[in-house]
Design a protein around this motif. Sequence first.
Motif, PDB file in Angstrom:
ATOM      1  N   LEU A   1      39.525  35.115  51.920  1.00 26.32           N
ATOM      2  CA  LEU A   1      40.181  36.405  52.095  1.00 26.32           C
ATOM      3  C   LEU A   1      39.888  37.336  50.917  1.00 26.32           C
ATOM      4  CD1 LEU A   1      42.229  38.095  53.810  1.00 26.32           C
ATOM      5  CD2 LEU A   1      43.993  37.233  52.264  1.00 26.32           C
ATOM      6  N   LEU A   2      40.246  36.910  49.714  1.00 26.84           N
ATOM      7  CA  LEU A   2      40.078  37.764  48.541  1.00 26.84           C
ATOM      8  C   LEU A   2      38.807  37.476  47.766  1.00 26.84           C
ATOM      9  CD1 LEU A   2      43.667  37.959  47.001  1.00 26.84           C
ATOM     10  CD2 LEU A   2      42.618  39.362  48.770  1.00 26.84           C
ATOM     11  N   LEU A   3      38.284  36.297  47.934  1.00 25.12           N
ATOM     12  CA  LEU A   3      37.148  35.888  47.114  1.00 25.12           C
ATOM     13  C   LEU A   3      36.235  35.004  47.948  1.00 25.12           C
ATOM     14  CD1 LEU A   3      36.378  36.399  44.138  1.00 25.12           C
ATOM     15  CD2 LEU A   3      37.344  34.172  43.600  1.00 25.12           C
ATOM     16  N   ALA A   4      35.124  35.563  48.355  1.00 21.53           N
ATOM     17  CA  ALA A   4      34.184  34.802  49.182  1.00 21.53           C
ATOM     18  C   ALA A   4      33.273  33.982  48.273  1.00 21.53           C
ATOM     19  CB  ALA A   4      33.367  35.746  50.058  1.00 21.53           C
ATOM     20  N   ARG A   5      33.818  32.883  47.744  1.00 23.63           N
ATOM     21  CA  ARG A   5      33.067  32.051  46.795  1.00 23.63           C
ATOM     22  C   ARG A   5      31.946  31.301  47.505  1.00 23.63           C
ATOM     23  NH1 ARG A   5      36.153  27.919  44.945  1.00 23.63           N
ATOM     24  NH2 ARG A   5      37.964  28.327  46.225  1.00 23.63           N
ATOM     25  N   GLN A   6      30.835  31.158  46.790  1.00 22.30           N
ATOM     26  CA  GLN A   6      29.755  30.333  47.285  1.00 22.30           C
ATOM     27  C   GLN A   6      30.056  28.865  46.988  1.00 22.30           C
ATOM     28  OE1 GLN A   6      27.112  31.446  49.021  1.00 22.30           O
ATOM     29  NE2 GLN A   6      27.993  33.505  48.920  1.00 22.30           N
TER      30      GLN A   6
ATOM     31  N   ARG B   1      38.824  42.662  42.217  1.00 23.87           N
ATOM     32  CA  ARG B   1      38.581  43.054  40.832  1.00 23.87           C
ATOM     33  C   ARG B   1      39.102  42.043  39.815  1.00 23.87           C
ATOM     34  NH1 ARG B   1      42.184  47.756  40.853  1.00 23.87           N
ATOM     35  NH2 ARG B   1      43.037  46.630  42.636  1.00 23.87           N
ATOM     36  N   GLY B   2      39.632  40.925  40.274  1.00 28.91           N
ATOM     37  CA  GLY B   2      40.129  39.927  39.340  1.00 28.91           C
ATOM     38  C   GLY B   2      41.336  40.385  38.554  1.00 28.91           C
ATOM     39  N   VAL B   3      42.247  41.110  39.211  1.00 29.74           N
ATOM     40  CA  VAL B   3      43.390  41.694  38.518  1.00 29.74           C
ATOM     41  C   VAL B   3      44.262  40.625  37.864  1.00 29.74           C
ATOM     42  CG1 VAL B   3      45.573  42.927  38.865  1.00 29.74           C
ATOM     43  CG2 VAL B   3      43.457  43.830  39.842  1.00 29.74           C
ATOM     44  N   ALA B   4      44.500  39.516  38.569  1.00 31.72           N
ATOM     45  CA  ALA B   4      45.381  38.478  38.025  1.00 31.72           C
ATOM     46  C   ALA B   4      44.857  37.953  36.695  1.00 31.72           C
ATOM     47  CB  ALA B   4      45.530  37.333  39.029  1.00 31.72           C
ATOM     48  N   LYS B   5      43.557  37.756  36.598  1.00 32.91           N
ATOM     49  CA  LYS B   5      42.987  37.246  35.342  1.00 32.91           C
ATOM     50  C   LYS B   5      42.965  38.306  34.250  1.00 32.91           C
ATOM     51  CE  LYS B   5      41.550  33.706  34.777  1.00 32.91           C
ATOM     52  NZ  LYS B   5      42.251  32.466  34.353  1.00 32.91           N
ATOM     53  N   ARG B   6      42.885  39.568  34.626  1.00 31.14           N
ATOM     54  CA  ARG B   6      42.809  40.631  33.619  1.00 31.14           C
ATOM     55  C   ARG B   6      44.132  40.790  32.864  1.00 31.14           C
ATOM     56  NH1 ARG B   6      38.318  43.685  33.661  1.00 31.14           N
ATOM     57  NH2 ARG B   6      39.355  45.342  32.519  1.00 31.14           N
ATOM     58  N   PHE B   7      45.237  40.400  33.496  1.00 28.74           N
ATOM     59  CA  PHE B   7      46.524  40.459  32.800  1.00 28.74           C
ATOM     60  C   PHE B   7      46.618  39.426  31.680  1.00 28.74           C
ATOM     61  CE2 PHE B   7      48.365  42.664  36.576  1.00 28.74           C
ATOM     62  CZ  PHE B   7      49.104  43.626  35.917  1.00 28.74           C
ATOM     63  N   GLU B   8      45.960  38.303  31.861  1.00 31.89           N
ATOM     64  CA  GLU B   8      46.202  37.146  30.998  1.00 31.89           C
ATOM     65  C   GLU B   8      45.768  37.381  29.553  1.00 31.89           C
ATOM     66  OE1 GLU B   8      44.448  33.700  32.782  1.00 31.89           O
ATOM     67  OE2 GLU B   8      45.507  34.003  34.674  1.00 31.89           O
TER      68      GLU B   8
ATOM     69  N   ALA C   1      52.678  45.114  25.761  1.00 30.97           N
ATOM     70  CA  ALA C   1      52.561  46.578  25.795  1.00 30.97           C
ATOM     71  C   ALA C   1      51.288  47.034  26.495  1.00 30.97           C
ATOM     72  CB  ALA C   1      52.612  47.142  24.373  1.00 30.97           C
ATOM     73  N   ASP C   2      50.239  46.206  26.465  1.00 31.17           N
ATOM     74  CA  ASP C   2      48.977  46.578  27.119  1.00 31.17           C
ATOM     75  C   ASP C   2      48.956  46.204  28.601  1.00 31.17           C
ATOM     76  OD1 ASP C   2      48.088  47.520  24.718  1.00 31.17           O
ATOM     77  OD2 ASP C   2      46.804  45.801  24.262  1.00 31.17           O
ATOM     78  N   GLY C   3      49.852  45.307  29.011  1.00 23.93           N
ATOM     79  CA  GLY C   3      49.875  44.898  30.405  1.00 23.93           C
ATOM     80  C   GLY C   3      50.145  46.054  31.343  1.00 23.93           C
ATOM     81  N   ILE C   4      50.872  47.042  30.860  1.00 22.55           N
ATOM     82  CA  ILE C   4      51.205  48.187  31.703  1.00 22.55           C
ATOM     83  C   ILE C   4      49.949  48.977  32.089  1.00 22.55           C
ATOM     84  CG2 ILE C   4      51.615  49.858  29.847  1.00 22.55           C
ATOM     85  CD1 ILE C   4      54.101  50.728  31.380  1.00 22.55           C
ATOM     86  N   LEU C   5      48.906  48.922  31.252  1.00 25.41           N
ATOM     87  CA  LEU C   5      47.663  49.619  31.573  1.00 25.41           C
ATOM     88  C   LEU C   5      46.998  49.004  32.802  1.00 25.41           C
ATOM     89  CD1 LEU C   5      46.211  49.974  27.949  1.00 25.41           C
ATOM     90  CD2 LEU C   5      47.469  51.686  29.269  1.00 25.41           C
ATOM     91  N   ILE C   6      47.058  47.681  32.920  1.00 23.02           N
ATOM     92  CA  ILE C   6      46.522  47.030  34.114  1.00 23.02           C
ATOM     93  C   ILE C   6      47.416  47.311  35.316  1.00 23.02           C
ATOM     94  CG2 ILE C   6      45.780  44.843  35.125  1.00 23.02           C
ATOM     95  CD1 ILE C   6      44.145  45.716  32.715  1.00 23.02           C
ATOM     96  N   ALA C   7      48.730  47.238  35.113  1.00 22.16           N
ATOM     97  CA  ALA C   7      49.666  47.466  36.220  1.00 22.16           C
ATOM     98  C   ALA C   7      49.446  48.841  36.851  1.00 22.16           C
ATOM     99  CB  ALA C   7      51.103  47.335  35.728  1.00 22.16           C
ATOM    100  N   GLU C   8      49.199  49.851  36.025  1.00 17.16           N
ATOM    101  CA  GLU C   8      49.017  51.205  36.548  1.00 17.16           C
ATOM    102  C   GLU C   8      47.742  51.341  37.378  1.00 17.16           C
ATOM    103  OE1 GLU C   8      51.231  54.068  33.272  1.00 17.16           O
ATOM    104  OE2 GLU C   8      49.175  53.407  32.882  1.00 17.16           O
ATOM    105  N   ARG C   9      46.852  50.362  37.266  1.00 19.57           N
ATOM    106  CA  ARG C   9      45.565  50.443  37.966  1.00 19.57           C
ATOM    107  C   ARG C   9      45.423  49.415  39.085  1.00 19.57           C
ATOM    108  NH1 ARG C   9      45.813  52.520  33.258  1.00 19.57           N
ATOM    109  NH2 ARG C   9      44.465  54.263  32.652  1.00 19.57           N
TER     110      ARG C   9
ATOM    111  N   ALA D   1      42.738  48.790  47.457  1.00 20.03           N
ATOM    112  CA  ALA D   1      42.657  48.176  46.130  1.00 20.03           C
ATOM    113  C   ALA D   1      43.850  47.246  45.917  1.00 20.03           C
ATOM    114  CB  ALA D   1      42.646  49.254  45.053  1.00 20.03           C
ATOM    115  N   GLY D   2      44.986  47.607  46.461  1.00 19.33           N
ATOM    116  CA  GLY D   2      46.177  46.768  46.353  1.00 19.33           C
ATOM    117  C   GLY D   2      46.166  45.594  47.291  1.00 19.33           C
ATOM    118  N   VAL D   3      45.214  45.564  48.227  1.00 22.72           N
ATOM    119  CA  VAL D   3      45.067  44.425  49.116  1.00 22.72           C
ATOM    120  C   VAL D   3      44.145  43.394  48.472  1.00 22.72           C
ATOM    121  CG1 VAL D   3      44.232  43.641  51.370  1.00 22.72           C
ATOM    122  CG2 VAL D   3      45.451  45.820  51.177  1.00 22.72           C
ATOM    123  N   ALA D   4      42.996  43.841  47.984  1.00 20.90           N
ATOM    124  CA  ALA D   4      41.985  42.907  47.454  1.00 20.90           C
ATOM    125  C   ALA D   4      42.330  42.431  46.047  1.00 20.90           C
ATOM    126  CB  ALA D   4      40.614  43.573  47.474  1.00 20.90           C
ATOM    127  N   MET D   5      42.693  43.296  45.164  1.00 17.34           N
ATOM    128  CA  MET D   5      43.047  43.018  43.769  1.00 17.34           C
ATOM    129  C   MET D   5      42.037  42.092  43.081  1.00 17.34           C
ATOM    130  SD  MET D   5      47.176  42.992  43.738  1.00 17.34           S
ATOM    131  CE  MET D   5      47.413  41.651  44.868  1.00 17.34           C
TER     132      MET D   5
END
Length: 506
Positions: free
Chosen positions: A106-111, A188-195, A200-208, A502-506
């Motif tokens: 669904l979100l990641l068509a891994r080989q 876009r790998g949003v979950a990993k980008r938060f880590e 204070a910087d997490g809000i920059l990812i949340a806004e996007r 964008a909010g579907v794929a993340m």
Amino acid sequence: MSAPATSWVVDLRPGEWHTQVAGRVATGDRFAGLYSTRRQDAAQLHALLVGDGAVSCLRTLLTPDADGSLSYRSLTPQVPAAFWYERAMHDLSGVLPVGHPRLDPLLLARQPGHPSPRPGYAAAETLEKRRHSRATERHGPVDVTGGGVFTLPLGPVRSGVVESIEFLIETPGEDIPHLNIRPHYKHRGVAKRFETLPVADGILIAERVEGVASVAHALAFTHAVETLGQVTPPRRAGLIRVIHAELERIANHLDVAMRLCDAAGLAVPFSRFGWHKESVLRLISRLCGNRFGRSVVCVGGVRAEPTLSPAVLCGQLAAIVQRIRADREALMVDASFLDRLRGTGRLDPSLAASHGALGPVGRAAGLADDARRRPYDGYTELPTVAGTTVDGGGDVLARLRVRWAEIETSVELIEAACDRLKTLSDPAIATRVPVSDGFALGWAEAPQGEVLYALEIRDGVIGRCFARTASFHNMLLFHDVFASDVFTDFPFIEASFGLCYAGVAM
């Protein structure tokens, strides 16, 4: 300003976890999300539920099977709303829901052979990039067979400024008996980008996560952080947050109206509502310097006072709304326009209720749920949001009428917030929030519906952040609204859902 509604966490054994989640959904709780956090070789499953004015998280720990795999009994047969969540979790965390009816990527068509990203595990491998090789193209599934039936791929790239997503329309030529959705092109790998980010910087990812709902996502993220720090922002900050959240809602609803007019080929109202949306975005920019309200919300409050006074803001908004109302009244008596909307893309109210449809999509099908009714920020001292519903059986026209009503509600909330700001003597707009390790939930009502954040802080930095968007939750229902519609109805139905891909794929 009182604290928002409560949230709580319960840890359970895997078998008990499955029974409790399915049982609570069966007795009326709304299923709101499911995700996994990897912990070394184990995985912790989190099921999010909403009921009785509270948001809860039921957790369980999965340990490796004899063959080293992580698996559990699928929730989907008992909780159909978990269908996409379990597919997404399998893509990202490698957790296998045994008995899931359709575990396509669904979100990641891994080989084959590619590792999963494993959100929550900072030492996890990243997806390797294949060089000097060509990835195998996977053909979409086929669900409808018969004479003359073919699959029409719509997307992932289309004409105009449209987010990338692929719809596989199985059709004999006009009717749409089945539709498959492949959103992974925008992952876009949003979950990993938060880590490992500072809080204070997490809000920059949340806004996007969803750019068109930047304020709502920033609010949901900061609410989780403020819950961990046991801090409530100042009253002034809460009211300013409301103003920006409601302006964002108005702009998004105008965008839907504009897209519906474009689908109908109505050039004049398309241009008019595009102008109204632009006017609202420019008003937001004059308030804070950014058209999408970014960098307004911060942990503990807001970064600065609006650059327009409450009186000036209300005056400029009133002028915009007066023009919107005049054009709305003209549009809503256009017989050719209404004929294209009435009865199109009908979402069955019983299906909407069983799935827990969110935002205007749910409210157009009779569901009054609204995260603002679990008050947060300045909503605690403003008129209670009623949760606008309309009669009409959940079609495109009903979804548009909900948005017109919500624009009026947003205007009332902004005016009420401005009135309170005029008389509020306390100048504080932010409070220091200590960074505390732990787990917390935060939420806000975006224009698309409820946004939920599950946040885990470890050693002072973000260890895991799950951003559950209304777009992801509602997108599954897009399969089920084409029962009596034809291909030319597609743009109306798509626009009326008002989702951000964008909010579907993340």
